[in-house]
Write an enzyme that holds these catalytic residues in place. Structure first.
Site, short mmCIF file in Angstrom:
data_model
loop_
_atom_site.label_atom_id
_atom_site.label_comp_id
_atom_site.label_asym_id
_atom_site.label_seq_id
_atom_site.Cartn_x
_atom_site.Cartn_y
_atom_site.Cartn_z
N GLU A 16 0.84 -1.21 0.00
CA GLU A 16 0.00 0.00 0.00
C GLU A 16 0.88 1.25 0.00
OE1 GLU A 16 -2.83 -0.29 3.22
OE2 GLU A 16 -4.13 -1.57 2.02
N GLU B 184 -5.72 -7.67 -1.63
CA GLU B 184 -6.10 -7.85 -0.23
C GLU B 184 -7.58 -7.54 -0.16
OE1 GLU B 184 -4.34 -5.68 3.09
OE2 GLU B 184 -2.36 -6.12 2.27
#
Ligand code: GAL
Length: 972
Positions: A187, A277
């Protein structure tokens, strides 16, 4: 990890300058893993990747890795996604350990043997609610911003990558292993640095990584993806993170997708849609308990969101975070968001028990693995519905013409039950299908599908799985109990139809065999002749479908109804050998080659022959045994107790402690006066840290003014000349906050007459370090925030204080490398081995139970031993339970055989039960339990009552060797 800032962040990111264009790290030509717009391909074969996230570092018992990985495989997953935690392996710059509970080579081998592909995610930054987000504590002392191309940080992370990459590289599919993707960073969306992102990939390639490189994109940042698709840092096959259900566990019943539709965006046209995810549980930010998080992300959420994602985005790679959460043992937890348990409300509990979420994964995962055309689909015209309350989205496989239709409420908030008739035109004809949607249910229907040797024109039941077994097709279809179902199969000629069980009407006209029924129990229909090989159709409900298992053998797969878990199956000389777990005795039915007429149950202490009869369905039916005997868990008695904190006494010998006199620090937070007192600057990164400060008293002292940062839920305790002055909460905010320079203030009045003018006075301060902030925003103000005292003064006195500091014994030079850097802090008992098996505690006072004796402020240790001899061939998942209310004023660290398996009380979380994982727990031998209780005030008693209990017991399981660990005394 701050969700609420995501929108702001996303807005800021579009303003970031676009870096110069340059070459992306290209995959070596030899890779056996390729991809296109639709899917990943392994050796040219399209694969739908259904991965479960699992962290080996949250299960410190390598024997149990196999148990969990086999359960994941049996639950319909074909892959796992794994972070590798730098901090877990590196206590000191240049020092790395990959042995014992850190043996990632063994973990990867075990995953491969369990039949699971691996998405490898070595960071360097991983987040994951781990201390420092995976950054080791020592990195706080390294110059250069974390998650950037600054030289100091670059040197550090390259060293990590050059240790971990070669291990991952040798487990790639091209080298006989099962690693199929490499995830760079995590991320990486704020304060980004393209050179760093590029270098991670270059290092990976140089270290032999040849699989496609991905990254898990967040917050619509799109920086390593479409915008900079060919620029530095761009990855080949980006993925997207989605947590549509938020982390609002307390409101599990009412929350419904507040963080978006959860439809994974397509980021590149030349790569498949990858849900890198996707939410499959939640952190428990509000201390609601993980059952609430499991409810937040239960089967209704899974059906609606996962199936929508599959059908709306056409994603063909999914990774569900988490499949099994595990335990933040030792000081593994990042302090601001989690406590010891990282159960996560996942499909498998922290105690390795399957839940109803596991059943839903199994229904969906088996479907994805069985119906190959799902790997390549494009949007298609949807069937029409006669009820606008029901919405339909469709896709088609352009090569096979197979159709898929998602049926769910048009209004995603609807909770009513609605029915409709769909009119679905497929290449085989136009069909009327009755459908029903109950609340948040969602169904993926299949049409125009070559189901083995059959032709499925359309069905309003969902396919769970089908297999070609012994000359016939066996298919398991299902629908919501009580809902109408219709299945249409095409035949060149009229077939024979036998309804073996249930109420199924059928008719044959124009080549269509139409079956109409209500989903109820398990109906069975045998179709033969008609120009096709025979078909056994099993028509179930959600519940009855979940009782099926599918296991591959060297020949045809085997379907099994019953048992608690089928780990594997083999067919040898007329015998089906099932390796299965059973929680109780019950029916088992095996659909295998007709040549097989015997059944043997493996698992447990040895093989057991199961008497079977042949059913009209052609299957073998028998009864399997459950656990032989209940596990007898002893009461915890024979406690001994000892108070500690001798450091508080003025005469304590601290000559071996480090002098805290540094004047510089890498932390962006600089001391306003006096020396740097930050624990990390002296090599003490985890657990409690002691300070002792001496000054010459004048008698005019009024107040001891302190300021400490502990991370959320930490406290510090203060003594002056042996007198306890009290405690204060340590600073907790995630970032260094200029507006609040005193994050954890504590003011303590100096008792009148305590200090004698001209005499040396001694301050003693015990600071709990709850762990390091993560670095989610790539900002050293956050990650390099200090731990320990950040300011200290004695008001009313001009004297300077001379400080000494002591944390874990040895600091970065571990005294117990087996249990590793995160196991112990700097309590006197920890430094002296009181947590270890074999410590001679006979001189300690006996006490009936920890709760039976008043607690003084400071630290008190309790120890006891218990023997176990759990029944062989069974898997009993044992826990430790604290009764009564969770104490706010005292924190207990729990040591099992020297391993720090958790922290209880002290406002840390709601947790009262702690998993004692087999391996750390001697299942056939003596066990030592040690409790270190830090109390901020006098209390009537220590924690308790305390007892052992079983989370669950099955016949079966896997062999779990004891995890070795040194006993007292440590030799280093
Ligand atoms: C994601 C992150 C994971 C984990 C998760 C929340 O943003 O990538 O590492 O922190 O959130 O549990």
């Amino acid at each position: 990890m701050v969700r609420k800032v995501l929108a702001v962040l996303a807005a800021l990111l579009v303003l970031l300058p676009v870096p110069l264009q340059g070459p992306a790290a290209a995959a070596p030509a030899a890779s056996r893993v390729t991809y296109d717009h639709h899917s990943l391909m392994i050796d040219g074969r399209r694969v739908v990747v259904q991965a479960a996230e699992i962290h080996y570092f949250r299960l410190p018992s390598p024997g149990l890795w196999r148990d969990v990985l086999e359960k994941i495989r049996a639950g319909g997953f074909n892959a796992v996604s794994v972070y590798f935690d730098w901090a877990y392996h590196s206590p000191k710059p240049g020092v790395y350990d990959f042995t014992g509970v850190r043996d990632v080579d063994r973990f990867l081998r075990t995953a491969e043997r369990a039949g699971l592909y691996v998405v490898a995610r070595p960071g360097p930054y991983i987040n994951a609610e781990t201390t420092g987000g995976g950054f080791p504590g020592w990195l706080k002392n390294v110059p250069g911003r974390g998650r950037s191309s600054d030289p100091g940080f670059t040197e550090a992370y390259r060293d990590w990558l050059h240790h971990i990459n070669p291990i991952i590289a040798r487990h790639q599919v091209g080298r006989g292993g099962s690693v199929i993707l490499y995830n760079a960073e995590n991320e990486y969306a704020a304060n980004t640095d393209a050179a760093y992102m590029q270098d991670i990939q270059d290092q990976a390639r140089a270290d032999g990584i040849d699989v496609p490189i991905t990254t898990n994109d967040c917050c619509d940042a799109a920086d390593w993806t479409s915008t900079w698709a060919t620029g530095p840092g761009a990855v080949q096959m980006p993925g997207v993170d989605d947590y549509p259900q938020s982390f609002d566990c307390p409101n599990a019943e009412t929350v419904w997708g507040p963080w978006g539709e959860g439809v994974t965006e397509r980021l590149r046209d030349d790569a498949p849609v990858f849900a890198a995810e996707y939410q499959a549980g939640s952190i428990d930010l509000e201390n609601a308990g993980y059952e609430r998080c499991r409810a937040l992300t239960g089967p209704a959420y899974m059906k609606y969101f996962y199936k929508s994602n599959l059908m709306v985005s056409g994603a063909t790679l999914f990774n569900y975070y988490m499949g099994f959460g595990g335990t933040n043992w030792g000081f593994l937890a990042q302090p601001n968001d989690v406590y010891t348990s990282y159960d996560y409300g996942a499909a498998l509990t922290e105690a390795r028990q399957p839940t109803t979420k596991y059943d839903e994964f199994k229904r969906q995962g088996y479907f994805l693995q069985s119906v190959a055309p799902l790997a390549k689909t494009d949007p298609a015209a949807a069937p029409t519905t006669d009820n606008p309350a029901i919405g339909v989205v469709a896709r088609t496989n352009p090569d096979t013409g197979t159709r898929f239709a998602l049926v769910r409420h048009a209004d995603r908030a609807a909770t009513t039950t609605d029915a409709a008739t769909l009119s679905w035109t497929v290449p085989d004809g136009t069909y009327a299908l009755p459908v029903q949607v109950a609340g948040r249910d969602a169904h993926v229907l299949v049409g125009a599908y070559d189901l083995g040797g059959q032709r499925l024109a359309a069905s309003s039941s969902e396919i769970m799985t089908h297999a070609h077994i012994g000359g016939r097709d066996v298919a398991v279809l299902y629908g919501t109990a009580g809902s109408p179902g219709a299945t249409i199969l095409r035949y060149p000629a009229k077939p024979q139809v036998r309804v073996l069980e249930g109420d199924v009407r059928w008719a044959f006209a124009g080549g269509d065999l139409r079956l109409d029924y209500t989903h109820r129990g398990l109906a069975r229909v045998l179709v033969s002749g008609g120009g096709r090989r025979p078909l056994l159709l099993l028509l179930g409900t959600d519940e009855t479908a979940a009782t099926f298992w599918r296991a591959g053998t060297d020949a045809a797969p085997v379907l099994v109804r019953g048992t608690s878990l089928v780990r594997s199956a083999a067919v040898e000389g007329g015998t089906v050998r099932l390796t299965a777990d059973t929680a109780q005795a019950g029916e088992v039915e095996v659909f295998a080659d007709v040549q097989a007429s015997r059944l043997r149950l493996a698992g447990g202490a040895g093989d057991t022959d199961v008497r079977v009869t042949r059913t009209p369905s052609g299957s073998l039916l028998g009864r399997v045994p459950g656990p032989r005997e209940a596990a007898r868990l002893p009461a915890l008695t024979g406690w001994r107790v000892h108070d500690e904190a001798p450091e508080a006494a003025p005469g304590f010998d601290d000559s071996s402690w480090r002098t805290a006199d540094r004047t510089t620090t890498e932390s962006p937070m600089k001391p306003k006066a006096g020396p740097v007192l930050y624990a990390d600057d002296y090599g003490f990164h985890y657990g409690d840290v002691w300070y002792r400060g001496r000054f010459t008293a004048t008698g005019a002292e009024t107040t001891v003014a302190l300021n400490a940062i502990t991370g959320r839920r930490g406290r510090y305790l203060v003594w002056l000349d042996g007198r306890y002055l009290g405690s204060a909460a340590g600073g907790t905010q995630a970032d260094v906050d200029a507006a609040n320079p005193d994050p954890g203030p504590g003011r303590f009045t100096v008792p009148a007459g305590l200090l004698k003018p001209g005499r040396t006075a001694t301050l003693a301060v015990l600071v709990q370090n709850m762990g390091h902030n993560d670095d989610w925003t790539a900002d050293d103000n956050r990650f390099k925030q200090p731990r320990g005292l950040v300011a200290a003064s004695v008001e009313g006195s001009p004297a300077t204080v001379a400080w000494k500091i002591q944390g874990a014994r040895g600091g970065e030079d571990l005294t117990d490398p087996v249990r590793g850097p995160l196991n112990t802090g700097g309590l006197y008992g920890e430094r002296s081995g009181w947590h270890l098996p074999g410590y001679p505690d006979r001189s300690w006072k006996e006490v009936a139970a920890p709760a039976a004796r008043p607690l003084a402020p400071g630290v008190t240790w309790y120890r006891t031993e218990f023997g176990l001899d759990l029944p062989g061939g069974q898997d009993v998942s044992v826990g430790l339970r604290f009764g009564g209310a969770v104490p706010a004023g005292s924190r207990t660290m729990v040591y099992l055989n020297g391993w720090n398996i958790g922290q209880y009380g002290g406002d840390i979380g709601p947790q009262k039960e702690f998993v004692l994982p087999a391996g750390l727990l001697r299942e056939h031998g003596r066990n030592t339990l040690a409790l270190a209780v830090t109390s901020t005030a006098a209390a009537t008693g220590g924690p308790g009552p305390i007892g052992l209990f079983a989370y669950g017991a099955v016949r079966g399981g896997v062999p779990v060797p004891d995890v070795p660990g040194p006993s007292y005394p440590l030799t280093r």
